[in-house]
Scaffold this motif. Sequence first.
Motif, PDB file in Angstrom:
ATOM      1  N   HIS A  84     -31.629 -41.448  21.165  1.00 53.34           N
ATOM      2  CA  HIS A  84     -31.479 -40.827  22.477  1.00 53.34           C
ATOM      3  C   HIS A  84     -31.767 -39.323  22.359  1.00 53.34           C
ATOM      4  CE1 HIS A  84     -28.369 -39.919  25.966  1.00 53.34           C
ATOM      5  NE2 HIS A  84     -29.544 -39.398  26.185  1.00 53.34           N
ATOM      6  N   ARG A  90     -30.402 -30.103  23.354  1.00 52.09           N
ATOM      7  CA  ARG A  90     -29.191 -30.042  22.524  1.00 52.09           C
ATOM      8  C   ARG A  90     -29.490 -29.932  21.034  1.00 52.09           C
ATOM      9  NH1 ARG A  90     -25.285 -32.567  26.135  1.00 52.09           N
ATOM     10  NH2 ARG A  90     -23.731 -32.343  24.498  1.00 52.09           N
ATOM     11  N   PHE A  92     -29.210 -28.018  17.341  1.00 56.87           N
ATOM     12  CA  PHE A  92     -28.066 -27.363  16.706  1.00 56.87           C
ATOM     13  C   PHE A  92     -28.399 -25.899  16.438  1.00 56.87           C
ATOM     14  CE2 PHE A  92     -27.861 -31.862  15.407  1.00 56.87           C
ATOM     15  CZ  PHE A  92     -26.730 -32.198  16.144  1.00 56.87           C
ATOM     16  N   ARG A  93     -27.773 -25.019  17.185  1.00 55.78           N
ATOM     17  CA  ARG A  93     -27.980 -23.583  17.003  1.00 55.78           C
ATOM     18  C   ARG A  93     -27.559 -23.169  15.599  1.00 55.78           C
ATOM     19  NH1 ARG A  93     -24.285 -21.013  19.431  1.00 55.78           N
ATOM     20  NH2 ARG A  93     -23.235 -22.897  20.113  1.00 55.78           N
ATOM     21  N   THR A  94     -28.117 -22.079  15.135  1.00 63.34           N
ATOM     22  CA  THR A  94     -27.860 -21.490  13.805  1.00 63.34           C
ATOM     23  C   THR A  94     -28.415 -22.349  12.670  1.00 63.34           C
ATOM     24  OG1 THR A  94     -25.727 -22.438  13.120  1.00 63.34           O
ATOM     25  CG2 THR A  94     -25.632 -20.548  14.626  1.00 63.34           C
ATOM     26  N   MET A  95     -28.808 -23.585  12.963  1.00 62.94           N
ATOM     27  CA  MET A  95     -29.411 -24.399  11.918  1.00 62.94           C
ATOM     28  C   MET A  95     -30.933 -24.303  12.040  1.00 62.94           C
ATOM     29  SD  MET A  95     -26.857 -27.690  12.032  1.00 62.94           S
ATOM     30  CE  MET A  95     -27.732 -28.693  10.861  1.00 62.94           C
ATOM     31  N   LEU A 102     -33.606 -32.897   9.792  1.00 67.10           N
ATOM     32  CA  LEU A 102     -32.891 -33.700   8.789  1.00 67.10           C
ATOM     33  C   LEU A 102     -31.646 -34.361   9.380  1.00 67.10           C
ATOM     34  CD1 LEU A 102     -33.145 -31.592   5.514  1.00 67.10           C
ATOM     35  CD2 LEU A 102     -34.124 -33.857   5.971  1.00 67.10           C
ATOM     36  N   MET A 103     -31.024 -33.692  10.361  1.00 67.25           N
ATOM     37  CA  MET A 103     -29.856 -34.303  11.009  1.00 67.25           C
ATOM     38  C   MET A 103     -30.230 -35.638  11.642  1.00 67.25           C
ATOM     39  SD  MET A 103     -27.000 -32.931  10.552  1.00 67.25           S
ATOM     40  CE  MET A 103     -26.093 -33.962  11.692  1.00 67.25           C
ATOM     41  N   TYR A 106     -29.615 -38.438   9.355  1.00 67.31           N
ATOM     42  CA  TYR A 106     -28.267 -38.362   8.761  1.00 67.31           C
ATOM     43  C   TYR A 106     -27.793 -39.706   8.212  1.00 67.31           C
ATOM     44  CZ  TYR A 106     -23.223 -37.622   8.456  1.00 67.31           C
ATOM     45  OH  TYR A 106     -21.927 -37.550   8.020  1.00 67.31           O
ATOM     46  N   ARG A 151     -36.575 -34.806  15.814  1.00 65.52           N
ATOM     47  CA  ARG A 151     -35.264 -35.099  15.251  1.00 65.52           C
ATOM     48  C   ARG A 151     -34.911 -36.564  15.457  1.00 65.52           C
ATOM     49  NH1 ARG A 151     -30.144 -31.876  17.730  1.00 65.52           N
ATOM     50  NH2 ARG A 151     -30.714 -33.158  19.519  1.00 65.52           N
TER      51      ARG A 151
END
Lengths: 239, 300
Positions: A84, A90, A92-95, A102-103, A106, A151
């Motif tokens: 989804h 959305r 991931f900030r700072t990443m 890679l997330m 996971y 992603r």
Amino acid sequence: MAEPFFQIKGLESGYGEIRVLWGVDLEVNRGEIVCLIGSNGAGKTTLLRTVSGLVKPAAGSVRIEGEELAGLECKDILSAGVAHVPEGRRLFRTMSVRDNLLMGAYLRRRDKSVDEDLERVMTMFPRLAERANQDAATLSGGEQQMCAIGRSIMSRPKLLMIDELSLGLAPRAVELLGESLVEINKAGVSILLVEQDVMTALDLAHRGYVLDRGRIVMAAPSEELREAPAVREAYIGAS
Amino acid sequence: MVPAAIEPTRYSMLYAQILLNGLVLGGLYACIAVGFSLVWGVLNVINILHGSFVVLGSYIAYFAYVHLGIHPFLSVILAGGALFALGYVVQAGLINRVVGAPVLTTLVLTFGLDLILNNGMIVAFTADYRTVQLAHPLGSTVVGGLVLPLDRLVAMLLACVLTVILYFVLVRSSIGRAIVAVRMDREAAALMGVNVKRIYAITFGLGALMAGAAGSLLSLIFPISPLNGSEFLGIAFIVCVLGGLGSISGAIVGGLALGAIQSFGALLIGPQHGLTIAFVLLIILLIFKPTGIMGRRGYE
Ligand SMILES: Nc1ncnc2c1ncn2[C@@H]1O[C@H](COP(=O)(O)OP(=O)(O)OP(=O)(O)O)[C@@H](O)[C@H]1O
Ligand SMILES: [Mg+2]
């Protein structure tokens, strides 16, 4: 008749006391791009959130290749092959862009195949390769959507659900993303696309559904929907 | 004639020594605070138990030394492991039930749990102050006119090493990425297949691990008593506000700043008031720059 690849039947869902979806039926065949259109607040996002497990359904069933998904946890639905891309990307900030991608993998064991898929996403979206080590929050809107799509295909889904592909993007960026979607689809991933921009949606999709106040009111091949007076009037602006 | 020339150097040596003492203390403060900050940042839980976790780590080091002869530097592993397990169980069994609730709810829960743990320690170990008397202390050495207290210095260096390890776990490992992802957007993380409740438990466990490790190192420096728990909690809180919440660099900057402030404060108005100055600064900072010196950021 054989069971369809992906099937939603009699789905009822909402938030607490508020019912948003009233007995939704929807199917996606293997290899198909299906779009779901409808006005603001029709319940499109709620439908995707219910399928992916963020919202628990009140009734009904969601099946992929015969496996029941309704009521399962997000991670089990993802491992069953449904990914989804949420409304608003959305990331991931700072990443970094690479860590965001890679997330997506996971749940997979980190082995060569993950690195190969990472390579494939970077080839599909060269802009992401150039910015691999950059904070994902610094990407432009179009690049963020590429990253969000990249992603989710890192999980190797069978069905990819995308909420508002074109939201806030320039026509050229939407066109590029649309081409990538077709490429992903040709590689064997079925797609359920939610769109405000009805023309874009119908150009990309083989079939479409119209959702109105939580109910499916029309289902037809894209060419038919494009010509349907009700659709032209309500969503395209009769021209 | 001569004294006039010597005086300024003497003062600068004094200041250098005080700064050094402050930074050594500050490194340990950073280690106390970093776990507290992690839990606050990721779970949005203000963990009142944190101070008691530090004290429990000190007791583990104390008894390991007295009964088993294990040096507190090694007990870091023991105390860290035990507290990780305790933290994981507390989060998975209790706090996870209310983790989505407003901060006040979780605050009251950890406050209640702290009463139980702290009073439990008083019952078990009494409130008497205990100290680890090393059989072979490293003593101190003088370098360039500065006195280096070696045991404290090694404790501080170990604290820094642990903090750096935590940083690399967060940015390089798959679990660490999941922790940061949950912090940034828990729903999007769930869509990636992250089991958010499990990540909460691991994060809380890591916070407790850092507290236990810090407690183990501190057992060489401070007398041990359950009564210290609230002071450690206060330190963790100030460091987070000074450095900014939720980032490791913030905890390090905040810890070192607090150590230095406390040392110079002790020189100015007496050692018993060192922390008072820190609290006054805290209030000023909360008014004028509530995001801390480093601002609110990720884990860089
Ligand atoms: N978290 C929530 N809590 C309560 N009601 C909600 C929540 N999210 C959405 N709703 C309600 O559910 C209904 C459907 O919303 P949904 O976001 O699914 O619509 P949508 O078709 O995606 O609209 P849009 O095109 O604006 O994105 C709306 O009436 C909305 O107010
Ligand atoms: Mg929507």
